[in-house]
Design a protein around this motif. Structure first.
Motif, PDB file in Angstrom:
ATOM      1  N   ILE A  57       1.160  -1.358   0.786  1.00 57.31           N
ATOM      2  CA  ILE A  57      -0.250   0.081  -0.160  1.00 57.31           C
ATOM      3  C   ILE A  57       1.225   0.929   0.091  1.00 57.31           C
ATOM      4  O   ILE A  57       1.603   1.557   0.482  1.00 57.31           O
ATOM      5  CB  ILE A  57      -1.239  -0.212   1.353  1.00 57.31           C
ATOM      6  CG1 ILE A  57      -2.161  -1.178   1.353  1.00 57.31           C
ATOM      7  CG2 ILE A  57      -1.636   1.121   1.463  1.00 57.31           C
ATOM      8  CD1 ILE A  57      -2.689  -1.722   2.513  1.00 57.31           C
ATOM      9  N   HIS A  58       0.406   2.049  -0.842  1.00 63.26           N
ATOM     10  CA  HIS A  58       1.840   3.698  -0.883  1.00 63.26           C
ATOM     11  C   HIS A  58       1.016   4.332  -1.255  1.00 63.26           C
ATOM     12  O   HIS A  58      -0.184   4.697  -1.256  1.00 63.26           O
ATOM     13  CB  HIS A  58       2.113   3.501  -2.496  1.00 63.26           C
ATOM     14  CG  HIS A  58       3.925   3.794  -3.228  1.00 63.26           C
ATOM     15  ND1 HIS A  58       4.149   4.313  -4.346  1.00 63.26           N
ATOM     16  CD2 HIS A  58       4.252   3.907  -1.950  1.00 63.26           C
ATOM     17  CE1 HIS A  58       4.905   4.815  -4.008  1.00 63.26           C
ATOM     18  NE2 HIS A  58       5.239   4.557  -2.682  1.00 63.26           N
ATOM     19  N   LEU A 150       4.161   1.891   1.880  1.00 67.87           N
ATOM     20  CA  LEU A 150       5.385   2.410   2.396  1.00 67.87           C
ATOM     21  C   LEU A 150       5.005   3.946   2.057  1.00 67.87           C
ATOM     22  O   LEU A 150       3.524   4.274   1.322  1.00 67.87           O
ATOM     23  CB  LEU A 150       6.052   2.308   0.558  1.00 67.87           C
ATOM     24  CG  LEU A 150       6.575   0.741   0.917  1.00 67.87           C
ATOM     25  CD1 LEU A 150       7.075   0.256  -1.319  1.00 67.87           C
ATOM     26  CD2 LEU A 150       7.542   1.071   1.364  1.00 67.87           C
ATOM     27  N   GLU A 151       4.998   5.131   3.143  1.00 73.25           N
ATOM     28  CA  GLU A 151       5.181   5.913   2.755  1.00 73.25           C
ATOM     29  C   GLU A 151       6.462   6.470   1.938  1.00 73.25           C
ATOM     30  O   GLU A 151       6.993   6.997   2.533  1.00 73.25           O
ATOM     31  CB  GLU A 151       5.025   6.683   3.781  1.00 73.25           C
ATOM     32  CG  GLU A 151       5.041   8.382   4.413  1.00 73.25           C
ATOM     33  CD  GLU A 151       5.540   9.070   5.733  1.00 73.25           C
ATOM     34  OE1 GLU A 151       5.458  10.133   5.493  1.00 73.25           O
ATOM     35  OE2 GLU A 151       5.215   8.250   6.633  1.00 73.25           O
ATOM     36  N   VAL A 152       5.468   8.020   0.959  1.00 70.20           N
ATOM     37  CA  VAL A 152       6.157   8.276   0.367  1.00 70.20           C
ATOM     38  C   VAL A 152       7.345   9.792   1.243  1.00 70.20           C
ATOM     39  O   VAL A 152       6.661  10.331   1.764  1.00 70.20           O
ATOM     40  CB  VAL A 152       5.619   8.913  -1.370  1.00 70.20           C
ATOM     41  CG1 VAL A 152       6.647  10.330  -1.620  1.00 70.20           C
ATOM     42  CG2 VAL A 152       5.167   7.478  -2.498  1.00 70.20           C
ATOM     43  N   ALA A 160      12.030   7.876  -4.114  1.00 65.42           N
ATOM     44  CA  ALA A 160      12.866   6.607  -4.060  1.00 65.42           C
ATOM     45  C   ALA A 160      11.753   4.877  -4.094  1.00 65.42           C
ATOM     46  O   ALA A 160      12.243   4.238  -3.842  1.00 65.42           O
ATOM     47  CB  ALA A 160      13.432   6.229  -2.977  1.00 65.42           C
ATOM     48  N   THR A 161      11.020   5.526  -3.360  1.00 64.93           N
ATOM     49  CA  THR A 161       9.507   4.413  -2.837  1.00 64.93           C
ATOM     50  C   THR A 161       8.963   3.941  -4.312  1.00 64.93           C
ATOM     51  O   THR A 161       8.122   2.727  -4.428  1.00 64.93           O
ATOM     52  CB  THR A 161       8.989   4.885  -1.761  1.00 64.93           C
ATOM     53  OG1 THR A 161       7.917   6.125  -1.978  1.00 64.93           O
ATOM     54  CG2 THR A 161       9.701   5.276  -0.506  1.00 64.93           C
ATOM     55  N   THR A 166       3.661  -3.183  -9.118  1.00 62.39           N
ATOM     56  CA  THR A 166       1.414  -3.105  -8.889  1.00 62.39           C
ATOM     57  C   THR A 166       1.747  -3.255  -7.632  1.00 62.39           C
ATOM     58  O   THR A 166       1.582  -4.394  -6.771  1.00 62.39           O
ATOM     59  CB  THR A 166       1.646  -4.567 -10.168  1.00 62.39           C
ATOM     60  OG1 THR A 166       2.056  -3.923 -11.460  1.00 62.39           O
ATOM     61  CG2 THR A 166      -0.193  -4.362  -9.903  1.00 62.39           C
ATOM     62  N   PRO A 167       1.605  -2.150  -6.373  1.00 62.13           N
ATOM     63  CA  PRO A 167      -0.059  -2.125  -5.721  1.00 62.13           C
ATOM     64  C   PRO A 167      -0.118  -2.563  -5.541  1.00 62.13           C
ATOM     65  O   PRO A 167      -1.573  -2.524  -6.248  1.00 62.13           O
ATOM     66  CB  PRO A 167       0.834  -0.854  -5.067  1.00 62.13           C
ATOM     67  CG  PRO A 167       0.949  -0.198  -6.196  1.00 62.13           C
ATOM     68  CD  PRO A 167       0.702  -0.831  -7.078  1.00 62.13           C
TER      69      PRO A 167
END
Length: 435
Positions: A57-58, A150-152, A160-161, A166-167
């Motif tokens: 989950i981005h 993943l937090e931007v 870099a994230t 395909t999240p």
């Protein structure tokens, strides 16, 4: 944020991870350029750990990313899921950035991941955020879990994230003006960078947006055939009779207010609930998301520690918000509290819109005492912070440090409300010093 937060100086007592982090600082390019080329190089050398993660989950956005991530994690863990989580910057120690299956990364696991990344990088230029993000992905790939959050760090498109093909889901929290030197001067340009995390066919939860930002996000989603689940269209959240009411196509949830304080946390909670409902969470997990999440330095009430001992009758708060939208949210929350004399102790970076951050406080607080951020080379001098505060029509003073400022404020009013604010770097210093 991608700004490097300086690790502790290496000495005989320093953990080995601090020594490696210190070495990594020397690899940073002299000119900061946003590109994914260095990430692709190091990930290939590591045999692509980004391809070996649990469903991702981005999360991107200007404000609310961390709080939203914390609530999603709390909800997933209430479902019995093991959750990796990556966030930045850290406040007290680097380990805070990486949670492995729900637990802060151990010194042993962090040292191994950092050592491996430093070795395969082989002395080539790479930013601190890039190589430490690679280390996080490597650590995640080595530990079984059910989800990865993943937090931007900055922007989205070239962050870099943004290396996950395909999240499972993406989330965009409110977009506002910040980091213009990297992302562009207009809301539309910044939204374009944030929308860079959208992937073909992958659903995206969208928090409340200004029209210019939403138009850009919708256009990018249409191009990629990425379904949007947007606040005000596909889900709604509000406060009714002291409760939080969330509604989407699945139905209605009547929940307690979030334990993270502030009206802006209602919107963050809504985005987290929309994400959790999309992932199949039940009502119990959704309630846990809003009632058990903890995210430090976001209107955090300080109840113990040396600073509290200095002013035991005062009401002491800490917040790391640092842009105009954050200033508006914090000021609204202060205005909603029972009236008492309210004072700010503020330290900011020289890269921020200081006057824009301070303007919302003009009608809310009685004074601002400016400090420089200890140990931070990009701190705005206290004198300049005070000058900006006066330009925003605030009564402003300066102090050599937070403790002195607190003593001066509470000498006149022992029961004052005092908010230490303006930067996550100042907040981190306070959390380290206050215990």
């Amino acid at each position: 944020m991608t700004t490097a937060q300086t690790p502790a100086r290496a000495d005989k007592q320093a953990p080995h991870s601090d020594i490696i982090l210190e070495r990594m600082m020397a690899l940073h390019p002299k000119v900061m350029d946003l590109t994914l080329d260095r990430m692709w190089r190091i990930l290939a050398a590591l045999d692509h750990p980004e391809r070996k993660l649990p469903p991702v989950i981005h999360i991107a956005g200007t404000n609310g990313k961390g709080s939203t991530q914390a609530m999603i994690r709390a909800g997933l863990e209430a479902m019995g899921k093991r959750v990796h989580a990556y966030t930045s910057p850290h406040l007290a120690r680097f380990h805070e950035r990486i949670r492995l299956a729900g637990t802060l990364i151990t010194e042993e696991s962090l040292t191994q991941a950092l050592d491996d990344c430093y070795a395969v990088n082989d002395g080539q230029q790479i930013t601190y955020f890039e190589i430490t993000t690679a280390a996080a992905l490597l650590a995640f790939s080595r530990t079984p879990a059910d989800y990865t959050l993943l937090e931007v760090g900055l922007g989205g498109r070239l962050d870099a994230t943004n290396v996950i093909d395909t999240p499972a889901l993406t989330v965009i929290t409110p977009v506002s003006i910040d980091h213009q030197q990297y992302l562009g001067e207009t809301l539309a340009k910044i939204a374009f960078e944030k929308a860079g995390i959208l992937k073909r066919g992958v659903p995206c939860i969208v928090g409340p947006q200004e029209d210019d930002a939403l138009t850009v996000i919708e256009a990018q989603a249409a191009r990629l055939n990425a379904p949007l689940l947007a606040q005000g269209q596909h889900w709604h959240v509000d406060i009714e009779r002291g409760r939080m009411v969330f509604q989407d196509e699945t139905g209605l949830l009547d929940l307690p207010l979030p334990n993270l304080p502030g009206a802006h946390q209602i919107d963050n909670a809504g985005a987290a609930l929309a994400a959790l409902r999309h992932l199949g969470a039940d009502e119990a997990a959704c309630e846990a998301a809003v009632t058990t999440a903890f995210w430090p330095a976001r209107m955090q009430r300080l109840a113990t520690g040396p600073l509290v001992d200095l002013a035991p009758r005062a009401e002491l708060w800490l917040d790391g918000g640092h842009n105009p939208a954050a200033g508006q949210a914090i000021a609204r929350h202060l205005a909603s509290l029972p009236r008492r004399p309210t004072h700010l102790i503020c330290g900011m970076l020289n890269t921020k819109d200081v006057r824009g951050y301070m303007a919302p406080f003009a009608e809310t607080v009685d004074s601002l005492t400016a400090v420089s951020i200890p140990g931070e080379q990009n701190t705005l001098p206290a004198e300049a912070t005070a000058e900006a505060a006066r330009a925003a029509t605030l009564s402003a003073h300066i102090a050599p440090d937070v403790a002195t400022a607190l003593r001066r404020i509470t000498a006149d009013d022992p029961t004052a409300r005092v908010l230490i604010c303006g930067s996550l770097y100042l907040a981190g210093h306070i959390l380290r010093e206050n215990g």
